[in-house]
Design a protein around this motif. Structure first.
Motif, PDB file in Angstrom:
ATOM      1  N   TYR A 297      60.769  83.805 -98.189  1.00  0.00           N
ATOM      2  CA  TYR A 297      59.721  84.459 -97.400  1.00  0.00           C
ATOM      3  C   TYR A 297      60.226  84.619 -95.963  1.00  0.00           C
ATOM      4  CZ  TYR A 297      55.254  85.222 -95.038  1.00  0.00           C
ATOM      5  OH  TYR A 297      54.240  85.738 -94.287  1.00  0.00           O
ATOM      6  N   TRP A 298      60.051  85.817 -95.407  1.00  0.00           N
ATOM      7  CA  TRP A 298      60.372  86.087 -94.004  1.00  0.00           C
ATOM      8  C   TRP A 298      59.357  87.066 -93.426  1.00  0.00           C
ATOM      9  CZ3 TRP A 298      63.010  87.882 -98.186  1.00  0.00           C
ATOM     10  CH2 TRP A 298      63.150  89.272 -98.329  1.00  0.00           C
ATOM     11  N   GLU A 299      59.259  87.139 -92.107  1.00  0.00           N
ATOM     12  CA  GLU A 299      58.279  87.989 -91.433  1.00  0.00           C
ATOM     13  C   GLU A 299      58.963  88.882 -90.411  1.00  0.00           C
ATOM     14  OE1 GLU A 299      54.341  85.071 -91.664  1.00  0.00           O
ATOM     15  OE2 GLU A 299      55.393  85.352 -89.744  1.00  0.00           O
ATOM     16  N   LEU A 300      58.344  90.056 -90.154  1.00  0.00           N
ATOM     17  CA  LEU A 300      58.823  91.005 -89.150  1.00  0.00           C
ATOM     18  C   LEU A 300      57.648  91.346 -88.225  1.00  0.00           C
ATOM     19  CD1 LEU A 300      60.129  92.212 -92.190  1.00  0.00           C
ATOM     20  CD2 LEU A 300      61.728  92.942 -90.422  1.00  0.00           C
TER      21      LEU A 300
ATOM     22  N   GLY B  14      63.829  81.488 -91.777  1.00  0.00           N
ATOM     23  CA  GLY B  14      63.766  80.039 -91.898  1.00  0.00           C
ATOM     24  C   GLY B  14      62.351  79.552 -92.120  1.00  0.00           C
ATOM     25  N   LEU B  15      61.504  80.383 -92.666  1.00  0.00           N
ATOM     26  CA  LEU B  15      60.093  80.037 -92.876  1.00  0.00           C
ATOM     27  C   LEU B  15      59.889  79.512 -94.286  1.00  0.00           C
ATOM     28  CD1 LEU B  15      58.498  83.252 -91.281  1.00  0.00           C
ATOM     29  CD2 LEU B  15      59.015  81.067 -90.164  1.00  0.00           C
ATOM     30  N   GLU B  16      59.103  78.476 -94.376  1.00  0.00           N
ATOM     31  CA  GLU B  16      58.727  77.994 -95.699  1.00  0.00           C
ATOM     32  C   GLU B  16      57.675  78.930 -96.289  1.00  0.00           C
ATOM     33  OE1 GLU B  16      57.474  73.991 -95.607  1.00  0.00           O
ATOM     34  OE2 GLU B  16      59.409  73.208 -94.878  1.00  0.00           O
ATOM     35  N   VAL B  17      57.616  78.958 -97.583  1.00  0.00           N
ATOM     36  CA  VAL B  17      56.641  79.814 -98.260  1.00  0.00           C
ATOM     37  C   VAL B  17      55.250  79.258 -97.981  1.00  0.00           C
ATOM     38  CG1 VAL B  17      55.849  80.714-100.471  1.00  0.00           C
ATOM     39  CG2 VAL B  17      58.305  80.374-100.045  1.00  0.00           C
TER      40      VAL B  17
END
Length: 627
Positions: free
Chosen positions: A514-517, A612-615
């Motif tokens: 999981y990653w975010e933009l 580097g985000l946890e789900v």
């Protein structure tokens, strides 16, 4: 054959011949003239600077031209000669020693040992190789008694042919019934019998079993037919009262029983002298066959035949190896056409060289061969082993104080799921990084060394854990040239009107990621797209327009919005979120293979990547219509 029996220094028939280390022969008196003493003060100079200088002015002029130096590790050297012997070979005269010195006393005693033998040398006048003398001096070289016997027999035959021998002048037929017997006309070398002309036609016709016998004029062989003195068998030069009884395979030399008990041959491989003599003598059957086929023997072949006739095992073994090599070279030259055959053009000859080559290979096959031990167990350097994202780095070294050689290493890794080990690296390096592994997986690694003797044992197994979550950035090498990256490649923008694609630096094939933009700038009606793609996706079109990308476009995206991408490769699904809320049902299913984070931008939109985000477990459910 007479040229084979002449000393290369004096040009006369050999007198007391000795065998040099290079297998060439030289008269013992001539050896004294070409042996050179090196002054003690120059023994420790480097080999290229080692010169022999005489005390007199004349001797110094000649001796200064001598230079000994090492040729690889053979123990031989070479020299620059300065004078000519009667036979045309350039040799060095003996440098006069100062009166009263040990050297003058030794020469005055006519001893074949040179003074201070450890600092003396002798140079072969044929191949120009030189060898140092030990404490025994020239007595340390073996006496070639076989060659000495052949020279003596040759001198007797030559003297008889010229009337120099009284026995030859009165030689008579040994089978005549007349009184007195008729003078001998021929001698059969095989039968060793003298015949007159009548008895030869009657008792020894040139047909049937006698067809291959060789008949020579009677005067030439009269001395051979007569009686001779009993042969004196040679004794060991180190133990003068002992006869040769064994053959040292390692040194290729005959030895006596005391050499085995007291000398340096005690631990060498030895064989019975007679057995090795018979084994070596098989080679000469081929030489005799070639001589009879060609009907015209060379000097070398004549000399070889004389060697075969000698019933002296130790003397034969002293020179057999050198003669075998000479015959082999002559045969190769003859086969290649380098030497013109001494026969007519109509003469057809088929030479069977198989037995000769087989005998030569057998002689080479018995040499001892040393093998190095297996390599030791490599030591893993745990302080240098590490993991980063889905890559692992391993380091190892060879244990200290080991004497076995190492040609390379083999690194093995399992599949991260407890499966079979597989080779991932083979080479000489002691540091290796393996990329493209699975995230959140445990790998076992081990290493072993190998050399020419085989493969050594495995090292201890080290366990490595890849990262639970992926840390990555935008990849400047994969992005379109209109994409502008900043903030350590975590922020991307594009001022082009057309859509441009950039990929992330990570690749996923297993696990949940999981990653975010975050949308930093959104104006002028851009069309950004967020998702995943193959490495070969097109970079000049909107993401998702071909079959190599899966993406979400628009759908509530605005300045300040945060787009989340959930790639679940365990369930093979791709889901999108905006500001923590799921956008509709699962966007894509049956997602299989290797995927990279991807983004397409245009019209000055700017996006910042967060990894580097946890789900998250508290993501909101999808918004239903009417809510």
């Amino acid at each position: 054959m007479e040229e084979e029996l002449k000393c290369p220094v004096c040009g006369s028939l050999f007198r007391e011949p000795i065998i040099l280390p290079c297998s060439h022969n030289v008269c013992l008196p001539c050896a004294r003239t070409i042996a050179v003493q090196t002054p003690d003060g120059e023994q420790h100079l480097p080999p290229p600077l080692l010169h022999s200088r005489g005390s007199g002015a004349a001797g110094g002029d000649h001796a200064d031209k001598l230079s000994l130096y090492s040729e690889t590790d053979s123990g031989y050297g070479s020299y620059t000669p300065s004078l000519k012997s009667p036979n045309g070979v350039r040799v060095l005269p003996t440098v006069p020693a100062p009166p009263g010195s040990s050297a003058a006393a030794a020469r005055g005693a006519a001893c074949c040992s040179l003074p201070s033998a450890s600092s003396s040398s002798i140079t072969c006048p044929q191949c120009h190789r030189s060898a140092s003398l030990d404490h025994r001096g020239l007595r340390g070289f073996r006496r070639n008694r076989l060659l000495e016997a052949i020279v003596q027999r040759h001198q007797q035959g030559r003297g008889a042919a010229h009337g120099a021998s009284a026995a030859a002048a009165v030689a008579v037929c040994q089978l005549c019934d007349r009184t007195p017997p008729e003078p001998a006309a021929t001698l059969c070398e095989q039968c060793d019998v003298l015949y007159c002309a009548a008895c030869q036609l009657k008792c020894h016709p040139s047909r049937g079993p006698f067809a291959k016998h060789r008949l020579v004029p009677g005067a030439t062989g009269a001395g051979a037919a007569g009686g001779g003195a009993a042969r004196k068998y040679p004794t060991c030069p180190d133990h003068e009262m002992e006869n040769y009884s064994r053959y040292c395979v390692s040194c290729r030399a005959p030895v006596c029983s005391l050499c085995l008990e007291q000398g340096r041959h005690g631990k060498h491989e030895v064989k019975p002298l007679g057995a090795v003599w018979k084994q070596h003598k098989m080679v000469w059957d081929q030489i005799n066959h070639c001589t009879l086929k060609l009907r015209q023997s060379t000097g070398l072949m004549e000399y070889c035949l004389e060697v075969i006739k000698e019933n002296d095992p130790s003397g034969f073994l002293q020179i057999s190896d050198a003669l075998i090599k000479r015959v082999q070279v002559s045969q190769e030259q003859w086969v290649k056409g380098a030497l013109e055959p001494k026969v007519s053009a109509e003469f057809e000859l088929t030479l069977d060289s198989g037995p000769l080559l087989q005998a030569i290979h057998q002689l080479d096959f018995i040499q001892m061969k040393l093998t190095s031990p297996l390599p030791p167990v490599p030591l893993l350097q745990l302080e240098k082993c590490c993991t980063r994202n889905n890559s692992v780095t391993l380091a190892w070294r060879t244990p200290p104080f080991t004497h076995s050689t190492v040609d390379g290493y083999i690194l093995e890794l399992d599949d991260g799921d407890g499966g079979q080990f597989r080779e991932v690296y083979v080479g000489k390096e002691t540091l290796c990084t393996i990329d493209g592994l699975h995230f959140n997986s445990t790998y076992n690694a081990r290493v072993k060394a190998f050399n020419s003797s085989g493969v050594g044992p495995y090292s201890k197994t080290v366990v490595l854990q890849t990262s639970d979550v992926a840390w990555f950035t935008f990849d400047p090498n994969s992005g379109h040239r209109d994409i502008i990256l900043s903030n350590d490649n975590q922020t991307a923008t594009c001022s082009s009107y057309d859509d441009r694609v950039v990929l992330g630096t990570a690749a996923f094939s297993k696990g949940v990621h999981y990653w975010e933009l975050h949308v930093d700038r959104y104006d002028n009606h851009p069309d950004p797209a967020f998702g995943v793609a193959r490495a070969s996706v097109g970079k000049d079109m909107m993401l998702g327009k071909d079959d190599k990308a899966w993406a979400m476009t628009e759908g509530g995206v605005c300045k300040g919005a945060t787009v989340g991408v959930l790639l679940d490769l365990n369930e093979h699904t791709l889901t999108f979120f905006i500001n923590g809320q799921q956008q509709g049902p699962t966007a894509f299913s049956h997602v299989d293979g290797v995927f990279m984070p991807a983004l397409s931008l245009n019209r000055n939109v700017q996006v910042t990547l967060h990894t580097g985000l946890e789900v998250p477990t508290n993501l909101g459910r999808p918004k239903l219509p009417g809510n």
